[in-house]
Every structure is written in structure tokens, then in C-alpha cells.
Design a protein around this motif. Structure first.
Motif, PDB file in Angstrom:
ATOM      1  N   CYS A 120      16.357 -15.524  -2.778  1.00  0.00           N
ATOM      2  CA  CYS A 120      15.745 -16.727  -2.226  1.00  0.00           C
ATOM      3  C   CYS A 120      16.815 -17.628  -1.616  1.00  0.00           C
ATOM      4  CB  CYS A 120      14.979 -17.487  -3.309  1.00  0.00           C
ATOM      5  SG  CYS A 120      13.678 -16.520  -4.090  1.00  0.00           S
TER       6      CYS A 120
ATOM      7  N   LEU B  16      13.453 -14.374   0.800  1.00  0.00           N
ATOM      8  CA  LEU B  16      12.623 -15.554   1.005  1.00  0.00           C
ATOM      9  C   LEU B  16      13.497 -16.700   1.490  1.00  0.00           C
ATOM     10  CD1 LEU B  16      11.190 -13.952  -1.540  1.00  0.00           C
ATOM     11  CD2 LEU B  16       9.802 -16.018  -1.630  1.00  0.00           C
TER      12      LEU B  16
ATOM     13  N   ASP C 289      14.149  -9.734  10.495  1.00  0.00           N
ATOM     14  CA  ASP C 289      13.179  -8.638  10.563  1.00  0.00           C
ATOM     15  C   ASP C 289      13.801  -7.410  11.220  1.00  0.00           C
ATOM     16  OD1 ASP C 289      11.081 -10.016   9.380  1.00  0.00           O
ATOM     17  OD2 ASP C 289      10.309 -10.789  11.274  1.00  0.00           O
TER      18      ASP C 289
ATOM     19  N   ARG D  96      14.165 -15.729  11.629  1.00  0.00           N
ATOM     20  CA  ARG D  96      13.323 -14.701  10.993  1.00  0.00           C
ATOM     21  C   ARG D  96      13.199 -13.436  11.823  1.00  0.00           C
ATOM     22  NH1 ARG D  96       7.228 -16.206   9.455  1.00  0.00           N
ATOM     23  NH2 ARG D  96       7.151 -16.461  11.739  1.00  0.00           N
TER      24      ARG D  96
ATOM     25  N   PRO E  25      11.653  -6.854   3.701  1.00  0.00           N
ATOM     26  CA  PRO E  25      10.614  -7.835   4.033  1.00  0.00           C
ATOM     27  C   PRO E  25      11.194  -9.245   4.020  1.00  0.00           C
ATOM     28  CG  PRO E  25       9.861  -6.311   2.331  1.00  0.00           C
ATOM     29  CD  PRO E  25      11.334  -6.076   2.497  1.00  0.00           C
ATOM     30  N   VAL E  26      10.832 -10.053   5.008  1.00  0.00           N
ATOM     31  CA  VAL E  26      11.369 -11.408   5.142  1.00  0.00           C
ATOM     32  C   VAL E  26      10.204 -12.396   5.183  1.00  0.00           C
ATOM     33  CG1 VAL E  26      12.763 -12.971   6.552  1.00  0.00           C
ATOM     34  CG2 VAL E  26      13.360 -10.537   6.430  1.00  0.00           C
ATOM     35  N   MET E  27      10.285 -13.424   4.344  1.00  0.00           N
ATOM     36  CA  MET E  27       9.256 -14.459   4.318  1.00  0.00           C
ATOM     37  C   MET E  27       9.923 -15.822   4.496  1.00  0.00           C
ATOM     38  SD  MET E  27       6.744 -13.227   1.228  1.00  0.00           S
ATOM     39  CE  MET E  27       5.543 -14.499   1.654  1.00  0.00           C
ATOM     40  N   VAL E  28       9.266 -16.701   5.241  1.00  0.00           N
ATOM     41  CA  VAL E  28       9.729 -18.075   5.402  1.00  0.00           C
ATOM     42  C   VAL E  28       8.669 -18.986   4.808  1.00  0.00           C
ATOM     43  CG1 VAL E  28      10.336 -19.894   7.025  1.00  0.00           C
ATOM     44  CG2 VAL E  28      11.075 -17.541   7.458  1.00  0.00           C
ATOM     45  N   GLU E  29       9.070 -19.840   3.883  1.00  0.00           N
ATOM     46  CA  GLU E  29       8.126 -20.671   3.139  1.00  0.00           C
ATOM     47  C   GLU E  29       8.430 -22.144   3.313  1.00  0.00           C
ATOM     48  OE1 GLU E  29       5.537 -19.887   1.352  1.00  0.00           O
ATOM     49  OE2 GLU E  29       5.700 -17.760   0.820  1.00  0.00           O
TER      50      GLU E  29
ATOM     51  N   PHE F 103       4.884 -23.955  -0.861  1.00  0.00           N
ATOM     52  CA  PHE F 103       5.320 -22.962  -1.842  1.00  0.00           C
ATOM     53  C   PHE F 103       5.088 -23.482  -3.263  1.00  0.00           C
ATOM     54  CE2 PHE F 103       8.675 -21.112  -4.512  1.00  0.00           C
ATOM     55  CZ  PHE F 103       8.549 -19.751  -4.253  1.00  0.00           C
TER      56      PHE F 103
ATOM     57  N   ARG G 193      13.159  -8.179  -1.334  1.00  0.00           N
ATOM     58  CA  ARG G 193      12.570  -9.143  -0.402  1.00  0.00           C
ATOM     59  C   ARG G 193      13.520 -10.318  -0.218  1.00  0.00           C
ATOM     60  NH1 ARG G 193       7.025 -12.412  -1.724  1.00  0.00           N
ATOM     61  NH2 ARG G 193       8.237 -12.735  -3.631  1.00  0.00           N
TER      62      ARG G 193
ATOM     63  N   ASP H   9      14.014 -10.502  -5.928  1.00  0.00           N
ATOM     64  CA  ASP H   9      13.927 -11.310  -4.708  1.00  0.00           C
ATOM     65  C   ASP H   9      15.192 -12.143  -4.537  1.00  0.00           C
ATOM     66  OD1 ASP H   9      11.394 -10.449  -4.011  1.00  0.00           O
ATOM     67  OD2 ASP H   9      10.375 -12.038  -5.115  1.00  0.00           O
TER      68      ASP H   9
END
Length: 503
Positions: free
Chosen positions: A238, A191, A210, A206, A216-220, A225, A189, A236
């Protein structure tokens, strides 16, 4: 003794009339830099040896120092830009470090030292030499730093790409990333953790990650967070994105991810900052000094650098090669496109600012690649004008925001050409039908949009994933001109700081 009674982030400098000729500084969480003015380091008690600066930056040279450091003058500051005109030699303090200057001798200690005193050997530190052009710290022919930095973007994005992307072959050369490609092959992943404008730049890229990263890509949001403290695994990767490299919430999030065993990647504009020193690897923006509190060229350089990272992660993907070639070709034209965009939109945006200067609220709409453009454009307007401005995904119009529309509220809608242009047309028609005053950002004349819009601003066209870089420029200029018309301090908006070093 004093440090043991203090909680939270702090950077403190103490000078007392009872101890003339002495000064002490210490830090925890907040940045503190010691500038050295002397030729006497050549006579240091122990020999110096070369050391690589963080992230292999080419803007700083450094030397490891052992023993006492002799100095004719010492400057202590939270920002290297403040002392650049006095000295290029600086030492960055780490958390719980103490600096003591007396009678021309600089010594460094740490709170972990047992009873540090004048007889305790000074800790080893790295002396960095800044290469900051003093002309970058002046406004030149511009009235404000922010306007200068907007107009510098053709050059700043080029500097971000220089030596990193071969426009002919599409090859990517990012020093820290090249040595850690296995990290991404093993990752489960990605992040992206950041705040403010940096968060918006992460949201802007993002969709491309993708598409290209096959992960999988997450923006926090870093503060959210930290409040949630979600699961972070050892596999992961980050990314911590910060213009200053000292953003408090981003640093605390980085500490949390380190405790979980994740891989830490830093993206920052400031060489020697906490993020560049404390992450496993990363890259600097090379965008040049940004003085204005409202970030402009750092945003577009973050955008470009992360696009380059996405290209790196997809370099071995056969099915993405055509897409990569399209993006590389657009990056090769980007500097010229930004120059053309500034030239094309500055006049129309000035006229638009005259119309909007008395507005009490502004909405900015868009979707897809341009959702981040709306958020960043709204942030710029609210930062500089103190007017309530909201960036909204136009797909959410019917889920509440449509109730805000009337003849008194300006609505800026991004309607540039991409796969979602039909939905952009639908959004502007919905606003127009409610007696709204839609202002459209467009690439070409479009009959449906021209019919529904009260006014339009034309921007040059580029590939969809980079269009947000060109689209943000009229919004940057609009926020600037609105602030000037309203008599606000453009470079130092009220209640805000360039580097957010407290949570």
C-alpha cells in the motif's frame, strides 16, 4: 486529564497566567513540532548517539536524546516552515505525546506514562536538524508563492530524480526500495491511497504501473477507502502519497492497512512527517518547500517519483526494456522540456485567462494518460477561482456530460499526441458540433483540431506517460492568472488549508 476527555484529532498548546514560565503541548492525530533554540544540548545528562532519519533522508540529521533537554527558547508549531527562521533543531511529537517546558528545561512524556510529573524521567526523543534554505520561504522576484513554485518545476523534478536514476544505464537507486525488493516480488496487489492532488498524481501513473508492474493496481480515495474498509491482505503493498505527510484521511487509511498486516510505503515531501515516520519504507520528493496552498511542484514531483518506482519494478523485465529506455530518455530531457513549456505557454495562457475570467463554469476533458491531467487541472481552477470546474473523461461525453455543452461554457480538451489522438479529435468535434467553445492543448498543428477549436495552446511533446507533466503546466498557469484577474488570494484560497489534518 485533559487528553482523556478529548476525542478526534487535535494538537493543543496551553499557557496559563497561573503558571508563568511554563507551556504544555500535546497531540493526537494532528501534527505538532517542537523547535529548540539552545547550544545546551551538548550538556545533556545522557550521551547522544547517531540515528538514521526516516527513509534515509539526506535533508535532516538527527540525534537520540535521553533525559532532560535544556533550551533557551522553545517554539511549538504544526509546521516546521513556521519556525525555520528561528531554529533548525526540532522534535516531532508522536500521538499522545506531551511536551512540557519550564525554566529552560524541555521534557517529553506520553499519555501511556503512569501519572507523569516533574519527577518522571523524560522520554527518549529524536532531535532533527532541518536543512531548509530560508530563501525558499520567500517569494523572491515573484508576486506570489504559487507562481514561484510553478517556475521552480524544472529544478524540483530534477531534484526528485537526482541520485536516483542513472540516465545512461537506466539503473534506479531508491534507498528504502532497494532493501525491500523481495516485498514486491511476493506482492499480489499494489494499492495507491491518497487525497486531492496526491490522488490525481496516483491516477496519472496508474496506466504506467498497469503496463510495467505485472501486478493488479488500484487507486483509492482515502476517505472513500475508510468508509468502505475493503479487504486488504498481508501480501498487498500500500502506497500512501501525501505532500505534507500529515493528511488525516490518508493517515487513518494507513492505520487500517497496518492492522491488516499490509506493507506500508510512504511518498511525501516533508521529512519527519507522520507518513515518513510510520511507514515501513518509502521515499521523499525532495521538491523543496511548497508554500502555496494549491499544490504545483509537489504534484509533478510525485508524478516523477512514482514513474521511477515503476521503472524499478520493471528493471528485470526483458520485454519492457525498450519501453524503459524510452521513458528514461524522456526523463533526462524533462527539466528542459518543462522550462520550454513554461516559456512557450505563459503568454498564450494569460490571453486565454482574459477571455475566461467571467466564466461561471468550465469543463476539462481528456482520457488515457491525460484523464488525471483533467482532474488536476479542474481542481486547480476551482481551488483558486471559486468557479465550478469539472474534469471529465472524454469517453463519457455521450453518457451525460454532452448535455452541458452550449455556447457559454468553455471546454478545455487535452489533444496531445498519443495512442488516443483519434478519440481526442472525435471529442473536440462533438463539442464543436453542439456550439461549444473548445480550447485544445496540442503538440503540433492538426488540421482537424484547428478546424474545430476556438483556440489552442501548444505544449512540447514527450513520451506519452510523461506528457501529463507538461500538459498540467498551462492549466496551473491558467488557474493562477484567472485567480489574479478575479482578485482572489492566490496563495491562500478561501476555506482551504495546506495540510488537511482533520477528517
Amino acid at each position: 486529564e485533559c487528553m482523556s476527555h478529548m476525542d478526534g484529532a487535535s494538537a493543543v498548546v496551553i499557557k496559563s497566567k497561573h503558571y508563568p514560565g511554563e507551556i504544555i503541548g500535546f497531540k493526537r492525530g494532528s501534527p505538532l513540532i517542537v523547535g529548540i533554540v539552545s547550544a545546551a544540548e551538548k550538556r545533556a545528562k545522557s550521551p547522544c548517539r547517531g540515528a538514521e532519519p526516516p527513509h534515509n533522508a539526506n535533508k535532516v540529521s538527527s540525534l537520540n536524546l535521553r533525559g532532560d533537554l535544556y533550551a533557551d527558547e522553545v517554539f511549538i508549531s504544526s509546521d516546521s516552515n513556521a519556525i525555520a527562521e528561528h531554529t533548525r533543531k526540532v522534535v516531532y511529537l508522536d500521538d499522545d505525546d506531551i511536551v512540557h517546558y519550564q525554566d529552560g528545561v524541555v521534557r517529553f512524556y506520553n499519555k501511556s506514562d503512569s501519572s507523569p510529573d516533574i519527577d518522571t524521567p523524560s522520554q527518549e526523543k529524536v532531535l532533527h536538524e532541518l536543512e531548509v534554505a530560508l530563501e525558499t520561504l520567500t517569494k523572491g522576484r515573484f508576486e506570489h508563492y504559487m507562481l514561484k513554485e510553478i517556475f521552480e518545476q524544472p529544478e524540483s523534478v530534477l531534484n526528485t530524480m537526482r541520485g536516483r536514476l542513472n540516465f545512461e544505464t537506466g539503473d534506479v537507486h531508491l534507498g528504502g526500495f532497494a532493501a525491500n525488493k523481495a516485498v514486491f516480488r511476493q506482492a499480489t496487489r499494489l494499492l495507491f491511497i491518497s487525497c486531492g492532488t496526491s490522488l490525481n498524481s496516483c491516477l496519472a501513473v496508474r496506466p504506467l504501473f498497469d503496463e510495467l508492474a505485472a501486478l493488479p493496481v488500484m487507486v483509492e480515495n482515502a476517505s472513500d477507502f475508510l468508509d468502505r474498509r475493503p479487504f486488504v491482505g498481508r501480501s498487498d503493498v500500500c502506497f500512501f502519497v501525501s505532500q505534507s505527510g500529515e493528511t488525516a484521511d490518508t493517515l487513518r487509511a494507513m492505520e487500517y492497512c497496518r492492522e491488516q498486516g499490509a506493507v506500508l510505503v510512504g511518498i511525501t515531501n516533508v521529512v519527519g512527517s507522520a507518513i515518513s515516520r510510520l511507514t515501513d519504507f518509502g521515499a521523499h520528493l525532495n521538491a523543496g518547500v511548497e508554500v502555496g496552498v494549491a499544490s504545483t511542484k509537489a504534484y509533478t514531483s510525485q508524478f516523477v517519483l512514482m514513474v521511477i518506482v515503476a521503472l524499478l519494478l520493471s528493471e528485470n523485465s526483458v520485454r519492457h526494456q525498450q519501453r524503459r529506455r524510452e521513458i528514461v530518455a524522456a526523463l533526462a530531457r524533462l527539466s528542459a522540456d518543462i522550462h520550454e513549456c513554461i516559456k512557450a505557454v505563459d503568454g498564450p495562457v494569460k490571453l486565454l485567462a482574459e477571455q475566461l475570467k467571467d466564466s461561471k463554469s468550465v469543463l476539462v476533458l481528456g482520457r488515457g494518460y491525460n484523464y488525471a491531467t483533467c482532474l488536476e487541472g479542474a481542481l486547480k481552477i476551482k481551488e483558486l477561482t471559486y468557479v465550478h470546474t469539472e474534469g471529465i473523461n472524454s469517453g463519457e461525453l455521450k453518457h451525460g456530460p454532452l448535455a452541458l455543452i452550449d455556447e457559454n461554457i468553455p471546454v478545455i480538451i487535452v489533444c496531445t499526441n498519443d495512442a488516443l489522438i483519434d478519440r481526442a479529435r472525435s471529442a473536440i468535434q462533438q463539442v464543436s458540433a453542439r456550439k461549444g467553445r473548445p480550447i485544445a492543448l496540442i503538440n503540433d498543428d492538426d488540421a482537424e483540431i484547428l478546424d474545430a477549436a476556438s483556440s489552442v495552446v501548444k505544449v512540447p511533446a514527450t513520451v506519452d506517460c510523461l506528457q501529463g507533466i507538461l500538459n498540467i503546466i498551462p492549466l496551473q498557469l491558467l488557474s493562477y492568472h484567472l485567480a489574479v484577474l478575479r482578485g482572489n488570494n492566490v496563495d491562500r484560497p478561501r476555506n482551504l488549508a495546506k495540510s488537511v489534518t482533520v477528517q
